[in-house]
Design a protein around this motif. Structure first.
Motif, PDB file in Angstrom:
ATOM      1  N   ALA A 232       0.832  -1.204   0.000  1.00  0.00           N
ATOM      2  CA  ALA A 232       0.000   0.000   0.000  1.00  0.00           C
ATOM      3  C   ALA A 232       0.867   1.255   0.000  1.00  0.00           C
ATOM      4  CB  ALA A 232      -0.915   0.001   1.219  1.00  0.00           C
ATOM      5  N   ALA A 252      -1.265   6.555   8.206  1.00  0.00           N
ATOM      6  CA  ALA A 252      -1.382   7.095   6.850  1.00  0.00           C
ATOM      7  C   ALA A 252      -1.427   8.615   6.909  1.00  0.00           C
ATOM      8  CB  ALA A 252      -2.632   6.558   6.166  1.00  0.00           C
ATOM      9  N   SER A 257      -6.345   7.340   1.750  1.00  0.00           N
ATOM     10  CA  SER A 257      -5.369   6.282   1.483  1.00  0.00           C
ATOM     11  C   SER A 257      -5.458   5.182   2.537  1.00  0.00           C
ATOM     12  CB  SER A 257      -3.950   6.854   1.433  1.00  0.00           C
ATOM     13  OG  SER A 257      -3.628   7.555   2.630  1.00  0.00           O
ATOM     14  N   GLN A 260      -8.531   2.934   1.692  1.00  0.00           N
ATOM     15  CA  GLN A 260      -8.272   2.044   0.570  1.00  0.00           C
ATOM     16  C   GLN A 260      -7.427   0.853   0.999  1.00  0.00           C
ATOM     17  OE1 GLN A 260      -9.780   2.319  -2.479  1.00  0.00           O
ATOM     18  NE2 GLN A 260      -8.971   0.246  -2.636  1.00  0.00           N
ATOM     19  N   CYS A 261      -6.443   1.111   1.842  1.00  0.00           N
ATOM     20  CA  CYS A 261      -5.603   0.030   2.343  1.00  0.00           C
ATOM     21  C   CYS A 261      -6.415  -0.920   3.218  1.00  0.00           C
ATOM     22  CB  CYS A 261      -4.417   0.596   3.117  1.00  0.00           C
ATOM     23  SG  CYS A 261      -3.330  -0.664   3.829  1.00  0.00           S
TER      24      CYS A 261
END
Length: 281
Positions: A232, A252, A257, A260-261
């Motif tokens: 990722a 993050a 982001s 999404q991971c």
């Protein structure tokens, strides 16, 4: 001209949101059905049509529109033997600024033998000068399986928000057959922005998540989970296996982001079961 005593005004105390939600689920043949539903105050639950007929879905709602100082929200969810449930929240929870006492959130999850719970609340967004006291207690019995995630966003980066100060007390405890096998405690007080910059705290990250996988086969998922986390972009993460469970911490720069991971990680460790629809938007 007569002058009377000055009029005095009384400050109206701020209204505090209270909520209690009790859910129970049982296995009937090959499907899971709701067995207990009690909702009071700001907390509600909805049962959308499941995407998988063997896996029940429940969505929780806080109809107060957010959490402010002095609010108290209590949730208890019980899965009877063999029941399977994916529990999610309708939207991200917002913890607003408060000059007074901390908001209190308590959640207890009981998963009896042979049952499986996917605990998938969406993000908790913290606003500047927030105060939150939150506890999550997970009680697993026998060969119960559990996947759970908790995500904290320190401000909405797209809105240019910075959480300069606040108060956070966040505790997660997991017990197996009554024995405490995992405890994670976070406490941040005062200058939040400065503390998040410290390498030993968040190294500048504005989005943080904890992922728990527990059950007899949990340790076998460690390699596939690490592969997702390492691939990722922009994510700093680590995962460890012990006592039939995995715990992973993810950092993050932003919520998008991180989300999404997490979606990729949850898909990998949940045997490709579909995420609840509220996660798919």
């Amino acid at each position: 001209m007569n002058f009377g005593p000055p009029l005095t005004t009384r400050e109206t105390p701020a209204q505090r949101a209270q909520g209690e939600l009790i859910l129970g689920f049982k296995r009937l043949g090959a499907v899971t059905k709701i067995d207990t539903l009690f909702q009071q105050g700001a907390l509600k639950a909805r049962l959308p049509r499941p995407q998988d007929p063997t896996l029940c879905e429940a969505v929780t709602l806080n109809i107060s529109g957010g959490v402010a100082g002095g609010d108290a929200l209590d949730t208890m969810v019980t899965l009877a033997p063999g029941a399977q449930l994916a529990l999610a929240s309708q939207a991200a929870e917002r913890i607003y600024r408060t000059p007074g006492p901390a908001a209190r959130i308590r959640t207890r999850l009981i998963v009896q033998e042979g049952a499986r719970l996917d605990y998938l609340p969406q993000e908790t967004i913290l606003f500047d000068r927030f105060a939150l006291d939150r506890e999550l207690d997970i009680d697993l019995q026998g060969d119960a399986e559990f996947v759970g995630v908790e995500t904290l966003l320190f401000g909405r980066q797209a809105m240019g928000e910075i959480v300069q100060s606040g108060s956070l007390r966040d505790r997660i405890r997991l017990r197996h057959d009554g024995r405490l096998v995992f405890q994670d405690a976070t406490r941040l007080e005062g200058g939040i922005a400065a503390q998040l910059q410290r390498r030993t705290v968040a190294d500048g990250a504005r989005a943080v998540a904890g992922l728990i996988i527990a059950g007899p086969e949990a340790a076998h998922k460690l390699d596939s989970l690490r592969a997702v986390l390492n691939a990722a972009p922009g994510i700093v993460a680590g995962a460890s296996a012990f006592d039939n469970m995995i715990f992973a911490r993810l950092l993050a720069p932003d919520g998008a982001s991180l989300r999404q991971c997490l979606i990729s990680a949850l898909e990998a460790c949940r045997e490709r079961r579909k995420l609840p629809r509220v996660w798919q938007g």
